[in-house]
Design a protein around this motif. Structure first.
Motif, PDB file in Angstrom:
ATOM      1  N   GLN A  69       0.808  -1.261   0.118  1.00  0.00           N
ATOM      2  CA  GLN A  69      -0.005  -0.019   0.011  1.00  0.00           C
ATOM      3  C   GLN A  69       0.942   1.308  -0.135  1.00  0.00           C
ATOM      4  OE1 GLN A  69      -3.674   0.073   2.468  1.00  0.00           O
ATOM      5  NE2 GLN A  69      -3.339  -1.784   2.973  1.00  0.00           N
ATOM      6  N   ILE A  70       1.874   1.383   0.641  1.00  0.00           N
ATOM      7  CA  ILE A  70       3.077   2.264   0.762  1.00  0.00           C
ATOM      8  C   ILE A  70       3.422   2.571  -0.710  1.00  0.00           C
ATOM      9  CG2 ILE A  70       5.156   3.026   1.621  1.00  0.00           C
ATOM     10  CD1 ILE A  70       4.414   1.924   4.441  1.00  0.00           C
ATOM     11  N   LEU A  71       3.875   1.609  -1.255  1.00  0.00           N
ATOM     12  CA  LEU A  71       4.295   1.698  -2.580  1.00  0.00           C
ATOM     13  C   LEU A  71       3.234   2.112  -3.731  1.00  0.00           C
ATOM     14  CD1 LEU A  71       6.728  -1.656  -2.707  1.00  0.00           C
ATOM     15  CD2 LEU A  71       7.502   0.627  -2.769  1.00  0.00           C
ATOM     16  N   ASP A  72       2.121   1.840  -3.641  1.00  0.00           N
ATOM     17  CA  ASP A  72       1.130   1.957  -4.434  1.00  0.00           C
ATOM     18  C   ASP A  72       0.775   3.600  -4.358  1.00  0.00           C
ATOM     19  OD1 ASP A  72       0.840  -0.399  -5.474  1.00  0.00           O
ATOM     20  OD2 ASP A  72      -0.851  -0.962  -4.361  1.00  0.00           O
ATOM     21  N   GLY A 104      13.132  15.882  -2.600  1.00  0.00           N
ATOM     22  CA  GLY A 104      13.756  16.078  -1.400  1.00  0.00           C
ATOM     23  C   GLY A 104      12.790  16.372  -0.326  1.00  0.00           C
ATOM     24  N   GLU A 105      11.630  16.917  -0.507  1.00  0.00           N
ATOM     25  CA  GLU A 105      10.555  17.110   0.256  1.00  0.00           C
ATOM     26  C   GLU A 105      10.050  15.879   0.395  1.00  0.00           C
ATOM     27  OE1 GLU A 105       8.082  20.089  -0.963  1.00  0.00           O
ATOM     28  OE2 GLU A 105       9.172  21.535  -1.172  1.00  0.00           O
ATOM     29  N   GLN A 106       9.729  14.894  -0.312  1.00  0.00           N
ATOM     30  CA  GLN A 106       8.994  13.721  -0.195  1.00  0.00           C
ATOM     31  C   GLN A 106      10.041  12.657   0.931  1.00  0.00           C
ATOM     32  OE1 GLN A 106       5.913  12.440  -1.023  1.00  0.00           O
ATOM     33  NE2 GLN A 106       5.803  14.516  -1.592  1.00  0.00           N
ATOM     34  N   LEU A 107      11.171  12.930   0.541  1.00  0.00           N
ATOM     35  CA  LEU A 107      12.376  12.448   1.626  1.00  0.00           C
ATOM     36  C   LEU A 107      12.104  12.628   3.227  1.00  0.00           C
ATOM     37  CD1 LEU A 107      15.523  11.947  -0.588  1.00  0.00           C
ATOM     38  CD2 LEU A 107      14.004  10.091   0.244  1.00  0.00           C
ATOM     39  N   ASN A 108      11.449  13.758   3.309  1.00  0.00           N
ATOM     40  CA  ASN A 108      11.301  14.222   4.382  1.00  0.00           C
ATOM     41  C   ASN A 108      10.037  13.724   5.307  1.00  0.00           C
ATOM     42  OD1 ASN A 108      12.718  15.849   6.532  1.00  0.00           O
ATOM     43  ND2 ASN A 108      11.523  17.584   6.272  1.00  0.00           N
ATOM     44  N   THR A 109       9.444  12.775   4.521  1.00  0.00           N
ATOM     45  CA  THR A 109       8.129  12.250   5.137  1.00  0.00           C
ATOM     46  C   THR A 109       8.409  10.861   5.668  1.00  0.00           C
ATOM     47  OG1 THR A 109       7.353  11.391   3.118  1.00  0.00           O
ATOM     48  CG2 THR A 109       6.768  13.650   3.590  1.00  0.00           C
ATOM     49  N   ILE A 111       6.658   8.207   4.633  1.00  0.00           N
ATOM     50  CA  ILE A 111       6.568   7.210   3.505  1.00  0.00           C
ATOM     51  C   ILE A 111       7.947   7.667   2.832  1.00  0.00           C
ATOM     52  CG2 ILE A 111       5.532   6.898   1.601  1.00  0.00           C
ATOM     53  CD1 ILE A 111       3.941   5.961   3.954  1.00  0.00           C
ATOM     54  N   GLY A 112       8.435   8.818   2.506  1.00  0.00           N
ATOM     55  CA  GLY A 112       9.495   8.820   1.669  1.00  0.00           C
ATOM     56  C   GLY A 112      10.959   8.131   2.112  1.00  0.00           C
ATOM     57  N   ARG A 113      11.037   8.342   3.538  1.00  0.00           N
ATOM     58  CA  ARG A 113      12.153   7.730   4.188  1.00  0.00           C
ATOM     59  C   ARG A 113      12.155   6.133   4.113  1.00  0.00           C
ATOM     60  NH1 ARG A 113      11.506  12.105   7.719  1.00  0.00           N
ATOM     61  NH2 ARG A 113      10.196  11.191   9.095  1.00  0.00           N
ATOM     62  N   CYS A 114      10.869   5.471   4.182  1.00  0.00           N
ATOM     63  CA  CYS A 114      10.663   4.133   4.413  1.00  0.00           C
ATOM     64  C   CYS A 114      10.977   3.649   2.794  1.00  0.00           C
ATOM     65  CB  CYS A 114       9.231   3.692   4.734  1.00  0.00           C
ATOM     66  SG  CYS A 114       8.696   2.346   4.555  1.00  0.00           S
ATOM     67  N   ILE A 115      10.469   4.247   1.867  1.00  0.00           N
ATOM     68  CA  ILE A 115      10.703   3.890   0.417  1.00  0.00           C
ATOM     69  C   ILE A 115      12.321   3.934   0.175  1.00  0.00           C
ATOM     70  CG2 ILE A 115      10.346   4.266  -2.018  1.00  0.00           C
ATOM     71  CD1 ILE A 115       7.420   5.151  -1.281  1.00  0.00           C
ATOM     72  N   ALA A 170      22.425   9.481  -4.077  1.00  0.00           N
ATOM     73  CA  ALA A 170      22.926  10.655  -3.401  1.00  0.00           C
ATOM     74  C   ALA A 170      21.937  11.150  -2.221  1.00  0.00           C
ATOM     75  CB  ALA A 170      23.676  11.543  -3.920  1.00  0.00           C
ATOM     76  N   LEU A 171      20.777  11.417  -2.797  1.00  0.00           N
ATOM     77  CA  LEU A 171      19.662  12.174  -2.188  1.00  0.00           C
ATOM     78  C   LEU A 171      19.151  11.044  -1.080  1.00  0.00           C
ATOM     79  CD1 LEU A 171      17.716  13.929  -4.956  1.00  0.00           C
ATOM     80  CD2 LEU A 171      18.901  14.995  -3.115  1.00  0.00           C
ATOM     81  N   ASN A 172      18.844   9.860  -1.416  1.00  0.00           N
ATOM     82  CA  ASN A 172      18.426   9.037  -0.510  1.00  0.00           C
ATOM     83  C   ASN A 172      19.297   8.751   0.708  1.00  0.00           C
ATOM     84  OD1 ASN A 172      16.420   8.520  -1.962  1.00  0.00           O
ATOM     85  ND2 ASN A 172      17.119   6.540  -2.736  1.00  0.00           N
ATOM     86  N   SER A 173      20.537   8.952   0.408  1.00  0.00           N
ATOM     87  CA  SER A 173      21.727   8.806   1.457  1.00  0.00           C
ATOM     88  C   SER A 173      21.499   9.772   2.701  1.00  0.00           C
ATOM     89  CB  SER A 173      23.209   8.884   1.000  1.00  0.00           C
ATOM     90  OG  SER A 173      23.597   9.990   0.654  1.00  0.00           O
ATOM     91  N   THR A 174      20.873  10.929   2.341  1.00  0.00           N
ATOM     92  CA  THR A 174      20.752  12.120   3.183  1.00  0.00           C
ATOM     93  C   THR A 174      19.994  11.393   4.408  1.00  0.00           C
ATOM     94  OG1 THR A 174      18.841  12.943   2.164  1.00  0.00           O
ATOM     95  CG2 THR A 174      20.913  13.888   1.516  1.00  0.00           C
ATOM     96  N   ILE A 175      19.094  10.584   4.312  1.00  0.00           N
ATOM     97  CA  ILE A 175      18.334  10.267   5.333  1.00  0.00           C
ATOM     98  C   ILE A 175      19.289   9.501   6.635  1.00  0.00           C
ATOM     99  CG2 ILE A 175      16.687   8.118   6.055  1.00  0.00           C
ATOM    100  CD1 ILE A 175      15.693   8.344   3.354  1.00  0.00           C
TER     101      ILE A 175
END
Length: 203
Positions: A69-72, A104-109, A111-115, A170-175
């Motif tokens: 569901q998260i991926l969808d 980048g904003e999505q990564l700050n949620t 859901i974004g961090r999880c994916i 590189a962006l994902n590594s910011t997590i």
């Protein structure tokens, strides 16, 4: 996490299914990042919201179902993100900058961090295919923007998918290293990384 639980508790016992499901998915995503998928149980998720495990089944049948569901939801978000930037127009470079900032904003949620941190090897066959589909939406969409930039002269010659894969990694590594209390805001961290790449591929 506490805020998500409080929002859930404020809803009436009946109704608001979509809103409650979204809160549960966000909380589960946060736990998956913190403890890993295997380190998180459905019982723990249910207990966070003060509901029974059978009640949780009303929103998700298993951890695999939660990930699916998260991926969808992410696939829909990525489609909307790419479509919005296409509607704005501009050169390929301008669209790339805005798309990456939005990502980048999505990564700050939650859901974004999880994916961004899900180990694909831990997913079942069907969910793994969902993961690949969701990833391809983003990869292919941003690669098309880079290709447009090459054609309109705002970006120099490069292999679009290779550049995008490196940029997303590189962006994902910011997590793992970015902290809100640090010297850079999330936007600044995204722009710093983006700037390094653009300096290398700008015409």
């Amino acid at each position: 996490m506490t805020a998500l639980v409080e929002q859930f508790a404020n809803f009436a016992r009946q109704g608001n299914y979509d809103e409650k499901r979204e809160l549960i998915l966000r909380a589960a995503a946060s736990l998956f990042v913190e403890r890993g998928i295997h380190g998180t149980s459905l019982n723990e998720i249910a207990q966070r919201f003060n509901i029974s495990k059978p009640a949780l089944y009303h929103y998700a049948r298993s951890k695999d179902d939660i990930i699916a569901q998260i991926l969808d939801g992410a696939a829909t978000t990525y489609h909307e993100l790419l479509a919005a930037n296409q509607q704005r127009g501009g050169t390929g470079r301008e669209q790339l900058v805005q798309t990456i900032r939005d990502y980048g904003e999505q990564l700050n949620t939650e859901i974004g961090r999880c994916i961004a941190t899900i180990p694909p090897s831990t997913l079942s066959g069907d969910t793994y295919e969902r993961y690949r589909k969701t990833h391809r939406i983003l990869l292919n969409g941003i690669a098309d923007i880079v290709d447009q930039g090459i054609r309109d002269g705002s970006l120099g010659p490069c292999k679009p998918k290779v550049v995008v894969l490196a940029l997303l990694s590189a962006l994902n590594s910011t997590i793992h290293w970015h902290r809100d209390s640090g010297p850079l805001t999330r936007v600044q961290a995204t722009d710093e990384i983006l700037g390094y790449f653009l300096d290398g591929i700008a015409a």
